[in-house]
Design a protein around this motif. Structure first.
Motif, PDB file in Angstrom:
ATOM      1  N   ILE A 189      72.428  16.450  29.477  1.00  0.00           N
ATOM      2  CA  ILE A 189      70.954  16.375  29.937  1.00  0.00           C
ATOM      3  C   ILE A 189      70.557  15.808  30.991  1.00  0.00           C
ATOM      4  N   SER A 190      71.447  15.174  31.747  1.00  0.00           N
ATOM      5  CA  SER A 190      71.022  13.457  33.055  1.00  0.00           C
ATOM      6  C   SER A 190      71.558  14.530  33.716  1.00  0.00           C
ATOM      7  N   ASN A 191      73.320  15.093  33.756  1.00  0.00           N
ATOM      8  CA  ASN A 191      73.920  16.017  34.481  1.00  0.00           C
ATOM      9  C   ASN A 191      73.330  17.831  34.681  1.00  0.00           C
ATOM     10  N   SER A 192      73.046  18.698  34.138  1.00  0.00           N
ATOM     11  CA  SER A 192      71.698  19.303  33.622  1.00  0.00           C
ATOM     12  C   SER A 192      70.880  19.143  35.077  1.00  0.00           C
ATOM     13  N   PHE A 193      70.047  18.171  35.172  1.00  0.00           N
ATOM     14  CA  PHE A 193      69.024  17.828  35.914  1.00  0.00           C
ATOM     15  C   PHE A 193      69.300  16.677  37.735  1.00  0.00           C
ATOM     16  N   LEU A 194      70.694  16.625  37.403  1.00  0.00           N
ATOM     17  CA  LEU A 194      70.927  16.055  38.469  1.00  0.00           C
ATOM     18  C   LEU A 194      70.980  17.470  39.938  1.00  0.00           C
ATOM     19  N   GLY A 195      71.611  18.191  39.092  1.00  0.00           N
ATOM     20  CA  GLY A 195      72.752  19.264  39.526  1.00  0.00           C
ATOM     21  C   GLY A 195      71.216  19.954  40.404  1.00  0.00           C
ATOM     22  N   MET A 196      70.344  19.761  39.661  1.00  0.00           N
ATOM     23  CA  MET A 196      68.792  20.777  40.540  1.00  0.00           C
ATOM     24  C   MET A 196      68.491  19.645  41.873  1.00  0.00           C
ATOM     25  N   PHE A 197      68.415  18.176  41.980  1.00  0.00           N
ATOM     26  CA  PHE A 197      68.013  17.664  42.467  1.00  0.00           C
ATOM     27  C   PHE A 197      69.389  17.742  43.693  1.00  0.00           C
ATOM     28  N   ASP A 198      70.038  17.579  43.554  1.00  0.00           N
ATOM     29  CA  ASP A 198      71.383  18.253  44.525  1.00  0.00           C
ATOM     30  C   ASP A 198      71.135  19.290  45.663  1.00  0.00           C
ATOM     31  N   HIS A 199      71.489  20.508  44.516  1.00  0.00           N
ATOM     32  CA  HIS A 199      70.857  21.631  45.453  1.00  0.00           C
ATOM     33  C   HIS A 199      69.314  21.596  45.971  1.00  0.00           C
ATOM     34  N   SER A 200      69.102  20.754  45.697  1.00  0.00           N
ATOM     35  CA  SER A 200      67.347  21.204  46.054  1.00  0.00           C
ATOM     36  C   SER A 200      66.945  20.449  47.803  1.00  0.00           C
ATOM     37  N   ASN A 201      65.821  21.108  48.162  1.00  0.00           N
ATOM     38  CA  ASN A 201      65.568  20.420  49.756  1.00  0.00           C
ATOM     39  C   ASN A 201      64.223  19.510  49.290  1.00  0.00           C
ATOM     40  N   LEU A 202      64.615  18.661  48.553  1.00  0.00           N
ATOM     41  CA  LEU A 202      63.965  17.247  48.492  1.00  0.00           C
ATOM     42  C   LEU A 202      64.539  16.466  49.360  1.00  0.00           C
ATOM     43  N   ASP A 203      64.044  15.834  50.223  1.00  0.00           N
ATOM     44  CA  ASP A 203      63.803  14.423  51.282  1.00  0.00           C
ATOM     45  C   ASP A 203      63.528  13.440  50.888  1.00  0.00           C
ATOM     46  N   ILE A 204      64.783  12.999  49.376  1.00  0.00           N
ATOM     47  CA  ILE A 204      64.456  11.381  48.590  1.00  0.00           C
ATOM     48  C   ILE A 204      65.850  10.931  48.676  1.00  0.00           C
ATOM     49  N   ASP A 205      65.415   9.923  48.605  1.00  0.00           N
ATOM     50  CA  ASP A 205      66.594   9.150  48.883  1.00  0.00           C
ATOM     51  C   ASP A 205      66.585   8.073  47.250  1.00  0.00           C
ATOM     52  N   LEU A 206      67.971   8.241  47.004  1.00  0.00           N
ATOM     53  CA  LEU A 206      68.312   7.341  45.716  1.00  0.00           C
ATOM     54  C   LEU A 206      67.829   6.534  45.245  1.00  0.00           C
ATOM     55  N   GLY A 207      68.276   5.208  47.263  1.00  0.00           N
ATOM     56  CA  GLY A 207      68.179   4.194  46.799  1.00  0.00           C
ATOM     57  C   GLY A 207      69.726   3.469  46.164  1.00  0.00           C
ATOM     58  N   PRO A 208      69.286   2.718  45.360  1.00  0.00           N
ATOM     59  CA  PRO A 208      70.952   1.591  45.117  1.00  0.00           C
ATOM     60  C   PRO A 208      71.189   2.921  43.864  1.00  0.00           C
TER      61      PRO A 208
END
Length: 379
Positions: A303-322
């Motif tokens: 489940i986690s890996n599926s959702f991480l893939g969407m974030f990784d390919h997204s055009n979102l300006d996000i900072d994962l911080g630590p």
């Protein structure tokens, strides 16, 4: 339960749309405020080439940066991109010292806060809902499908509000291709690959355990330890599959489809060839199946890996911080999609940066703030 999940999906999409409309209004006010608060000083600053608009300067106490021929305002190490007409030019040159009014400053603070909160809130919510519903006996595939579609739509809407690069929000007219490859490549390929893993590799693991009376999986260990072990083992398999897809000319012909894009967004996640996706579950979960890893642990990773893939390919300006020192994020994966293969042949990890760091294939986005310059595959 399905009605509840559908309601949640609709509510999330509605909130995203409302946020989008409010943010557009706020951005318009912000641009007007910037233009209205000119206090220029023609004796200060240095000339910076960028996209320029009206014939006036700004005064600002922070820095101006140029990345890929686009002018940025830098405030506390974050970039806020402005469109043509928002940057004001004079002759003499632009200046390093500008001054924002309180409304603009507050908007920047909200945006900065959003870059940090978007990932943990959406990721935590998506994983939590999916894992909870699955653990209560509801069909895992249906639950994962509903939440995945909802999260994909939400990310797509947020990309319009919080884009990493505004030009990536312009349609590349490949939506039909993306969806087609998602269905015929990813969904079908991954389903058959998972069936092969669960049926044949898992049976082999069961046969070995019963014949030799061994069980190598530490099932009595704390859940968090087992979960960490699953992440490391699964990502180890995917790392080497992914690296092989780049290093072998024969395998690259199946992977190049995924890299042949000029823009990143959430719908590029599953743009993959059937052959690659068939073998991906085998590399991810094959060893875990042999070790007879409990389903409740592997389910969380899946489940986690599926959702991480969407974030990784997204055009979102996000900072994962630590979290960026553990998990692969958009900044790392966008570099992997660089047309420059010195960058493209790095950051192979699916969920973790661990194996890239260990095998010296990690490119740190913090040390390469302008990367990637261009996406895609050279002609």
């Amino acid at each position: 339960m399905n009605k509840k999940l559908t309601f949640i999906a609709g509510a999330i999409s509605g909130l995203a749309l409302a946020y989008k409309l409010v943010s557009k209004k706020t951005q318009k006010k912000n641009n007007e405020a910037l233009i209205a608060t000119f206090v220029g000083n023609e004796d200060q600053g240095e000339y910076i080439n960028g996209k320029l608009g009206h014939d006036s300067p700004y005064k600002h106490e922070n820095k101006v940066n140029k990345i890929n021929d686009v002018l940025f305002i830098t405030q506390r190490n974050t970039f806020s991109e402005l469109e043509d007409g928002d940057i004001l030019q004079t002759s003499p040159p632009d200046f390093q010292s500008w001054e924002l009014d309180s409304e603009s400053s507050n908007t920047n603070k909200i945006r900065k806060l959003a870059t940090y909160l978007t990932f943990p809130v959406l990721m935590g919510g998506g994983v939590g809902i999916t894992y909870y519903a699955s653990s209560k006996g509801h069909d895992e595939n249906k639950v994962l499908g509903i939440v995945t579609i909802s999260l994909n739509v939400l990310i797509f809407l947020l990309e319009k509000v919080l884009p990493r690069r505004k030009e990536w929000n312009i349609s590349d007219r490949q939506e039909f291709q993306d969806i087609s490859h998602t269905i015929l490549g990813t969904i079908l390929g991954a389903a058959l690959g998972k069936f092969f893993t669960d049926t044949y590799i898992a049976r082999l693991g069961k046969f070995i355990a019963e014949k030799y009376h061994i069980n190598l999986w530490p099932k009595n260990s704390p859940y968090i330890f087992q979960l960490a072990l699953v992440f490391l083992i699964a990502d180890f398999g995917r790392y080497w599959q992914h690296r092989a897809l780049h290093k072998s000319e024969f395998l690259w012909r199946y992977h190049v489809l995924h890299h042949d894009v000029k823009r990143m967004n959430a719908f590029k996640t599953s743009r993959s060839h059937f052959v690659e996706r068939f073998f991906q579950p085998i590399f991810l979960f094959g060893l875990l199946a042999l070790l007879k890893t409990p389903e409740k642990v592997t389910r969380f990773y899946m489940i986690s890996n599926s959702f991480l893939g969407m974030f990784d390919h997204s055009n979102l300006d996000i900072d994962l911080g630590p979290f960026s020192y553990v998990f692969t994020g958009p900044a790392e994966h966008h570099i992997h999609h660089s047309q420059d293969m010195k960058e493209g042949n790095t950051n192979f990890g699916s969920a973790l940066v661990t194996w890239d760091m260990l095998f010296n294939t990690y490119t740190d986005p913090r040390k390469n703030p302008g990367s990637p310059v261009e996406l895609g595959v050279e002609d």
